[in-house]
Motif scaffolding. Structure first.
Motif, PDB file in Angstrom:
ATOM      1  N   LEU A   3      35.132  45.170  -6.167  1.00 20.12           N
ATOM      2  CA  LEU A   3      35.976  44.271  -5.402  1.00 20.12           C
ATOM      3  C   LEU A   3      36.958  45.056  -4.544  1.00 20.12           C
ATOM      4  CD1 LEU A   3      36.755  41.317  -4.876  1.00 20.12           C
ATOM      5  CD2 LEU A   3      38.352  41.477  -6.790  1.00 20.12           C
ATOM      6  N   LEU A   4      37.553  46.105  -5.100  1.00 22.67           N
ATOM      7  CA  LEU A   4      38.485  46.929  -4.337  1.00 22.67           C
ATOM      8  C   LEU A   4      37.779  47.633  -3.178  1.00 22.67           C
ATOM      9  CD1 LEU A   4      40.600  48.484  -7.232  1.00 22.67           C
ATOM     10  CD2 LEU A   4      41.340  46.789  -5.566  1.00 22.67           C
ATOM     11  N   THR A   5      36.527  48.048  -3.402  1.00 21.92           N
ATOM     12  CA  THR A   5      35.772  48.706  -2.329  1.00 21.92           C
ATOM     13  C   THR A   5      35.556  47.770  -1.150  1.00 21.92           C
ATOM     14  OG1 THR A   5      34.652  50.128  -3.920  1.00 21.92           O
ATOM     15  CG2 THR A   5      33.609  49.873  -1.767  1.00 21.92           C
ATOM     16  N   SER A   6      35.390  46.485  -1.420  1.00 26.82           N
ATOM     17  CA  SER A   6      35.193  45.539  -0.318  1.00 26.82           C
ATOM     18  C   SER A   6      36.419  45.486   0.581  1.00 26.82           C
ATOM     19  CB  SER A   6      34.870  44.148  -0.871  1.00 26.82           C
ATOM     20  OG  SER A   6      36.004  43.579  -1.525  1.00 26.82           O
ATOM     21  N   PHE A   7      37.607  45.682   0.000  1.00 27.89           N
ATOM     22  CA  PHE A   7      38.819  45.696   0.827  1.00 27.89           C
ATOM     23  C   PHE A   7      38.935  47.005   1.609  1.00 27.89           C
ATOM     24  CE2 PHE A   7      40.175  42.837  -2.771  1.00 27.89           C
ATOM     25  CZ  PHE A   7      39.966  41.683  -2.053  1.00 27.89           C
ATOM     26  N   ALA A   8      38.370  48.106   1.092  1.00 34.26           N
ATOM     27  CA  ALA A   8      38.323  49.359   1.860  1.00 34.26           C
ATOM     28  C   ALA A   8      37.448  49.186   3.095  1.00 34.26           C
ATOM     29  CB  ALA A   8      37.790  50.488   0.984  1.00 34.26           C
ATOM     30  N   GLU A 118      49.080  41.804 -10.233  1.00 31.42           N
ATOM     31  CA  GLU A 118      48.005  42.161  -9.310  1.00 31.42           C
ATOM     32  C   GLU A 118      46.658  42.163 -10.024  1.00 31.42           C
ATOM     33  OE1 GLU A 118      50.497  45.097  -6.260  1.00 31.42           O
ATOM     34  OE2 GLU A 118      49.519  45.902  -8.054  1.00 31.42           O
ATOM     35  N   TYR A 119      46.670  42.655 -11.269  1.00 27.77           N
ATOM     36  CA  TYR A 119      45.417  42.686 -12.022  1.00 27.77           C
ATOM     37  C   TYR A 119      44.907  41.270 -12.262  1.00 27.77           C
ATOM     38  CZ  TYR A 119      42.068  43.947 -15.654  1.00 27.77           C
ATOM     39  OH  TYR A 119      40.933  44.106 -16.385  1.00 27.77           O
ATOM     40  N   ASN A 120      45.830  40.371 -12.589  1.00 29.83           N
ATOM     41  CA  ASN A 120      45.449  38.986 -12.818  1.00 29.83           C
ATOM     42  C   ASN A 120      44.922  38.355 -11.531  1.00 29.83           C
ATOM     43  OD1 ASN A 120      45.249  36.575 -14.385  1.00 29.83           O
ATOM     44  ND2 ASN A 120      47.130  35.842 -13.417  1.00 29.83           N
ATOM     45  N   LEU A 121      45.548  38.697 -10.379  1.00 30.09           N
ATOM     46  CA  LEU A 121      45.088  38.151  -9.093  1.00 30.09           C
ATOM     47  C   LEU A 121      43.652  38.595  -8.803  1.00 30.09           C
ATOM     48  CD1 LEU A 121      47.127  38.112  -5.797  1.00 30.09           C
ATOM     49  CD2 LEU A 121      44.841  39.050  -5.814  1.00 30.09           C
ATOM     50  N   GLU A 153      43.963  41.875  -0.229  1.00 29.01           N
ATOM     51  CA  GLU A 153      43.937  42.927   0.803  1.00 29.01           C
ATOM     52  C   GLU A 153      45.272  43.660   0.853  1.00 29.01           C
ATOM     53  OE1 GLU A 153      42.786  41.372   4.566  1.00 29.01           O
ATOM     54  OE2 GLU A 153      40.843  40.629   3.855  1.00 29.01           O
ATOM     55  N   ARG A 154      46.374  42.901   0.709  1.00 28.92           N
ATOM     56  CA  ARG A 154      47.686  43.550   0.698  1.00 28.92           C
ATOM     57  C   ARG A 154      47.867  44.386  -0.563  1.00 28.92           C
ATOM     58  NH1 ARG A 154      49.092  38.400   2.801  1.00 28.92           N
ATOM     59  NH2 ARG A 154      49.910  37.687   0.776  1.00 28.92           N
ATOM     60  N   VAL A 155      47.265  43.947  -1.656  1.00 29.74           N
ATOM     61  CA  VAL A 155      47.312  44.745  -2.887  1.00 29.74           C
ATOM     62  C   VAL A 155      46.594  46.070  -2.679  1.00 29.74           C
ATOM     63  CG1 VAL A 155      46.483  44.854  -5.277  1.00 29.74           C
ATOM     64  CG2 VAL A 155      47.557  42.756  -4.422  1.00 29.74           C
TER      65      VAL A 155
END
Length: 761
Positions: A3-8, A118-121, A153-155
């Motif tokens: 999921l984090l990679t998708s924001f990269a 943030e983890y919960n989000l 995305e802001r996270v």
């Protein structure tokens, strides 16, 4: 992590997407499934630096093996992973590097820690995107996912950019404001890695632009081979890439490829030559040669390595072997080089010619068969003088320079190939001679290069000489046809079918430069051109002689100008009540009929120009007889009109002339004045009005000016159906009877006109 990679990907549009295959699990840093592994490049000093990116890397893992194909590696760890420990482990891989591979620059991308919120989000967003049970909420679930994605995305920006760091060895680097705002990941890491590359490769040159394979191919095929080295685009590439590498040297206002001695001053060239020389007659594998230039302190990339190798081949120091057993030498370098098929490099095997062979080439090139063998200083000096004379002649009549000045219509594909062939032979030979005359090479070395330009073959020299002659004829032919085309277009129409037919065919030939390569077409053009110009010149010169030559017949015009009719016309035109327009028109027609005299040698001028510099035109040549007829008709009609105008003043002139006779003392003047007065009193005009008569009339009118006469005219007699042109002609003829001077005109019926005339009123 996915999921984090998708924001990269959303933040950097060049963030890699394609994951590596599963068989990379053995090299996985986290010991589990293979990480996402991507090849990635950044540009430093105009050179692409290949690297690879490991996404989702962990702190405890088997480290990947060092790859000689990559200069840097980026490990993107997850929030909470120990990036510093991974960086320390990566910096200790130097001892394990084998097979000549250089340890890549290892960079760990350490994000900040996730907060519980943030983890919960992120968990909620993951559930909305992947849990089938939540799909039933429809639009509400999609709106919630979109809102959470914006916050996520802001996270990611806070974790990886605002509070993230890059760990290299024991040092941590924060992202600058410029890096945080950069739209490309390549720009971020180019800035981060630049100091490390500069420390590792301090001797790497700085290119003006990013070097790519297309630039390498053009430089090899057109600059180093000499096929098109003077082209503006090729010169810009040479300045941007070959010059920083020491492979090009200034030659006046342009660049030429450096000689071997000049190129060897560059440390990377010296290193490659040393490697080849140490191998003796053996072949150095291309991978080994490339590693020698890629190591510190040079760090040259694959493209720069290709340029260095091509330059040394062009100098004649090395040759390339292919996987198919072929050989690429300086003579075959102009063809497209497939670098994937290059197996290795070796010393050049060109045979060094002896004094006798070198002398033969000097005689062959200069045409001086009296040159002695180059075995003593006197013979070498004589050879240099002969080469200097040949070079001066080449520069004075260089078909390559004239080819560059051709109009676009002459730049055909066949002509370009021909020019490239001449440039690679005679052009390269001229460069070799120039280097000897400048003291940069000995006469023997220069003549050795001359021989190599022609493959040390007399047959190749003959073919090159034929190509030179063909190019020279083509360039001259294009220029000749351009001037011929201008002549044909500017030549005046003759109306002679044979001449005009030749003109049409010649114009068609001048618009097709390909016919210059065909002997039959060239012969046909020359035959037609001579026939057209000779016939056109003869036709033009004859017409010019008739119209304005020294032998032109003007007897008919002179007779008309001396006739009694012209004298009376000229005299009557002086009367104050006479219309001056017919006189001006008659003067104009007489001037055109007389023409201008032109003493120019027209026959000689027509060899270069299609017209004489005077105002003569072929269209005016046949109108002389017509002009004389128009002039004679104008004189007759105007005389009649002037005499009618004079008759309207008879009564007044009879009195005025009688009064003028009384005050005159000269007997002959008195007699002529009384004769005119009596004639006008009887209502008659003299048979011929002379200039003296007009002078007497004008003197009388000065003493007693006449009032405007009353002119009675019957309307024109027009009956039946008439065309517009015929009606205009009859009305114009009737209007000629109306006096030009100020007068009252009364339109009366024809019966009333006769009655008024008979009563004398």
């Amino acid at each position: 992590p996915r999921l984090l990679t998708s924001f990269a990907h959303a933040r950097f549009d060049d963030y890699p997407h394609a994951p590596a295959a599963k068989d990379d699990a053995a090299n996985s840093p986290d010991g589990g499934d293979a990480p996402d592994r991507f090849n990635f490049s950044v540009v430093w000093r105009g050179s692409a630096r290949a690297g690879r990116v490991f996404a989702h890397a962990g702190g405890e893992a088997t480290l990947p093996e060092i790859s000689g194909a990559h200069e840097w590696e980026l490990f993107v760890v997850e929030p909470g992973a120990d990036g510093s420990r991974l960086a320390q482990r990566l910096s200790g891989r130097r001892a394990g590097a084998g097979d000549g591979a250089v340890e890549p620059v290892a960079v760990v991308w350490q994000p900040a820690e996730l907060t519980a919120e943030e983890y919960n989000l992120l968990r909620r967003l993951h559930a909305l995107r992947n849990d089938p049970a939540l799909a039933g909420f429809g639009e509400a679930a999609r709106v919630a996912a979109k809102t959470l994605a914006s916050r996520a995305e802001r996270v990611w920006t806070r974790l990886y950019l605002d509070e993230g760091a890059l760990v290299i060895g024991a040092e941590r680097f924060r992202f600058t404001s410029a890096a945080r705002s950069a739209p490309k990941l390549a720009a971020v890491f180019a800035e981060v890695l630049a100091p490390l590359f500069a420390e590792r490769h301090p001797q790497h040159p700085s290119f003006a632009d990013a070097l790519c394979e297309q630039d390498v191919a053009r430089l090899v095929e057109e600059f180093f081979s000499g096929a098109n080295a003077t082209d503006d685009a090729v010169q810009r590439l040479a300045e941007s890439f070959a010059l920083p590498l020491g492979l090009a040297s200034p030659r006046g206002n342009s660049y030429g490829h450096a000689s071997c001695d000049e190129a060897a001053r560059a440390p990377w060239v010296a290193a490659l030559l040393a490697l080849v020389e140490s191998a003796g007659s053996q072949i150095v594998p291309v991978a080994e040669a490339q590693r020698a230039l890629a190591r510190p302190p040079f760090g040259l990339g694959r493209e720069a390595h290709h340029l260095v190798v091509a330059a040394l081949v062009a100098c004649g120091r090395i040759e390339l072997t292919t996987t198919a057993g072929g050989l690429i030498t300086r003579r075959t370098l102009g063809r497209a080089v497939n670098w994937e098929e290059i197996a290795g490099v070796c010393r050049a095997t060109d045979v060094q010619l002896g004094a006798a062979e070198l002398t033969d080439w000097a005689q062959r090139l200069t045409g001086r068969e009296d040159l002695s063998q180059l075995i003593d200083p006197a013979a070498r000096d004589a050879a240099l003088r002969a080469l200097s004379a040949w070079l001066q002649a080449w520069r004075a009549d260089n078909p390559l320079a004239r080819y560059e000045e051709l109009p676009d219509s002459g730049l055909t594909t066949r002509a370009a190939r021909l020019a490239a062939s001449v440039r690679a032979t005679y052009g390269a030979a001229a460069d070799a001679v120039e280097s000897a005359l400048a003291g940069e090479a000995t006469p023997e070395d220069a003549l050795q290069q001359v021989a190599e330009c022609f493959a040390s073959s007399v047959d190749e020299f003959s073919r090159a000489s034929a190509s030179l002659a063909e190019l020279d004829a083509y360039v001259e032919g294009v220029a000749r046809r351009e001037s011929s085309h201008d002549y044909l277009v500017l030549a005046e129409p003759t109306g002679v079918e044979e001449i005009e037919s030749a003109r049409r065919e010649l114009l068609k030939l001048t618009q097709d430069p390909h016919t210059l390569f065909d002997a039959d077409s060239r012969s046909r053009f020359e035959l037609l051109w001579r026939a057209f110009r000779d016939r056109y010149a003869a036709h033009y010169a004859a017409a010019h002689e008739r119209a304005c030559g020294a032998g032109r017949d003007r007897s008919a015009l002179d007779a008309l100008m001396r006739s009694a009719s012209w004298c009376e016309f000229e005299s009557l035109a002086r009367l104050p009540f006479a219309d001056p327009r017919p006189w001006r028109e008659a003067s104009r027609l007489a001037g055109r009929a007389r023409g201008s005299s032109c003493p120019a040698p027209v026959a000689e001028l027509l060899a270069e120009e299609p017209r004489c510099a005077c105002r003569f035109r072929l269209a005016d040549a046949d109108e002389q007889d017509e002009l004389l007829a128009r002039l004679a008709d104008l004189i007759d009609r105007t005389r009649a009109s002037y005499r009618r105008e004079l008759s309207r003043y008879h009564a007044h002139l009879a009195v005025a002339l009688g009064s003028a006779a009384g005050g005159e003392t000269r007997a002959e003047v008195v007699a002529r004045t009384r004769a005119l007065a009596n004639s006008f009193a009887r209502g008659e005009n003299p048979q011929h009005v002379t200039a003296a008569d007009v002078s007497l009339i004008m003197n009388a009118l000065e003493r007693a000016p006449a009032p405007p006469p009353l002119v009675r005219l019957a309307p024109p007699r027009i009956e039946g159906l008439l065309a517009r042109e015929e009606l205009d002609a009859r009305l114009a003829q009737w209007l000629e009877e109306v006096p030009a001077a100020q007068a009252f005109v009364e339109i009366v019926s024809e019966n009333n006109l006769h009655a008024a005339t008979e009563s004398g009123s």
